[in-house]
Design an enzyme around this catalytic site. Sequence first.
Site, PDB file in Angstrom:
ATOM      1  N   SER A   6      33.152  33.832  45.528  1.00  0.00           N
ATOM      2  CA  SER A   6      32.229  33.190  46.475  1.00  0.00           C
ATOM      3  C   SER A   6      30.802  33.511  46.042  1.00  0.00           C
ATOM      4  O   SER A   6      30.562  34.546  45.406  1.00  0.00           O
ATOM      5  CB  SER A   6      32.479  33.759  47.875  1.00  0.00           C
ATOM      6  OG  SER A   6      31.463  33.352  48.762  1.00  0.00           O
ATOM      7  N   TYR A  62      33.574  41.210  53.615  1.00  0.00           N
ATOM      8  CA  TYR A  62      34.063  40.041  52.857  1.00  0.00           C
ATOM      9  C   TYR A  62      33.230  39.857  51.581  1.00  0.00           C
ATOM     10  O   TYR A  62      33.779  39.711  50.489  1.00  0.00           O
ATOM     11  CB  TYR A  62      33.977  38.792  53.732  1.00  0.00           C
ATOM     12  CG  TYR A  62      34.232  37.502  52.976  1.00  0.00           C
ATOM     13  CD1 TYR A  62      35.519  37.143  52.603  1.00  0.00           C
ATOM     14  CD2 TYR A  62      33.172  36.654  52.630  1.00  0.00           C
ATOM     15  CE1 TYR A  62      35.751  35.976  51.897  1.00  0.00           C
ATOM     16  CE2 TYR A  62      33.396  35.487  51.929  1.00  0.00           C
ATOM     17  CZ  TYR A  62      34.684  35.150  51.566  1.00  0.00           C
ATOM     18  OH  TYR A  62      34.911  34.000  50.862  1.00  0.00           O
TER      19      TYR A  62
END
Length: 262
Positions: free
Chosen positions: A145, A158
Site C-alpha cells: 500500500s 496497518y
Amino acid sequence: MTPLPIRNSWVLVTGASTGLGRASALHLAALYQAKPLIVGRRLDNLLDLQAEIGARFDVPCEIIVADQREIDGREKIAARVTELEVKAALLAAGLTSAGPFDAGRANAYAEVIETNILGFTDLLARLVEIFKRQQSESSIIAVSSLAGETSVPFQAVYGASKAYVSNLMRALSVELAGTGVSVGSFAPGGIDTDMAALSDLKWGKLGLMDVDRCAAHAIHALVHRRSFAIPGMGNRLTYLASRALPRSLVSRLAALPYRRPQ
Ligand SMILES: NC(=O)c1ccc[n+]([C@@H]2O[C@H](COP(=O)([O-])OP(=O)(O)OC[C@H]3O[C@@H](n4cnc5c(N)ncnc54)[C@H](OP(=O)(O)O)[C@@H]3O)[C@@H](O)[C@H]2O)c1
C-alpha cells in the site's frame, strides 16, 4: 522483462472473496484465460466468484478455504499450488485496523500482524520454495500500500505492516534475481472496497480508485514481473511528493483523510 505467459495457467489469488483479490481473479480469467486458484475464509463469496468466472469466461477456477493466519491454512494452499503447478501468485489478503492507536487492543493488532506479516511471510516463503523447484519461470506480487511507503496516523499498525511487506519484497526482488522467480510489491492508494469503507474516511469515496481499474494494474505488474508498481498517475505523484517532502510533513498530510476523535 518479457511478460510471463499465463494463458491457460493456474494463478493463485489470495484475498479473493472480496475487493481487489476478487476483481483480480475476474481480470485474470477475462483477459488472459488464466485459471484462478482463489483463496479466502468466506466460502459463499468464493463459490459466487467461481460461478461467475465459469459462466462469464468459461474458465476453470478452484477454491481453497483457508485462514492465512493458520499454519494448516498455509499448508493447504502450498499443497494445491504444487499439485496444480501454479505459475504466478497475487497475494492480496490483508486486514486493517483503523482509529486512534490507543483505542485498539492486542487482539485487533494481533490479527493484523498475524495476517499481514506472520502468515503472509510464511506463505510467501513456501511459494518461493515451490516456484524455485519448478522448471518454468514464475511471478509473485504482494499487495502492499502507499500506506507502507509513508506513515499513516489513525491506521498506524496497518501502515507499519505494509511497510514491512514493501521492505521485504524489495530485498527479495534482488535476492531472487536469476532464479526464475520474480517478486515485487504493488502499492495502491485508497481503493473503493470494503476495507476503505471500514477505515472511516472523512471524504467518503472521494479519491478512491475503482477496484476493477486497480486490479488491471495489479495483474499487469504480475505479468510484467515488476519489482515495484504504483497504480495511477495520482498515486504515483503522491508517492514522489512523499519522497521529496520532509517525513513529518508527509505524516501530517497522511492524517488529513481520517476523522480525529472529538
Ligand atoms: N482498500 C484500500 O484502500 C487499500 C489500499 C491499499 C492497499 N490495500 C490492500 O489491498 C489488499 C486487498 O484489500 P481490499 O481493499 O480488497 O479489502 P477487502 O475487500 O477487505 O479484502 C481483503 C481480503 O483479505 C482476505 N483476508 C483477510 N484476512 C484473511 C485471513 N486471515 N486469511 C485469509 N484471507 C484473509 C479477506 O477474505 P476473507 O475475509 O474471506 O478471508 C478478503 O478477501 C489488502 O492487502 C489491502 O491491505 C487496500
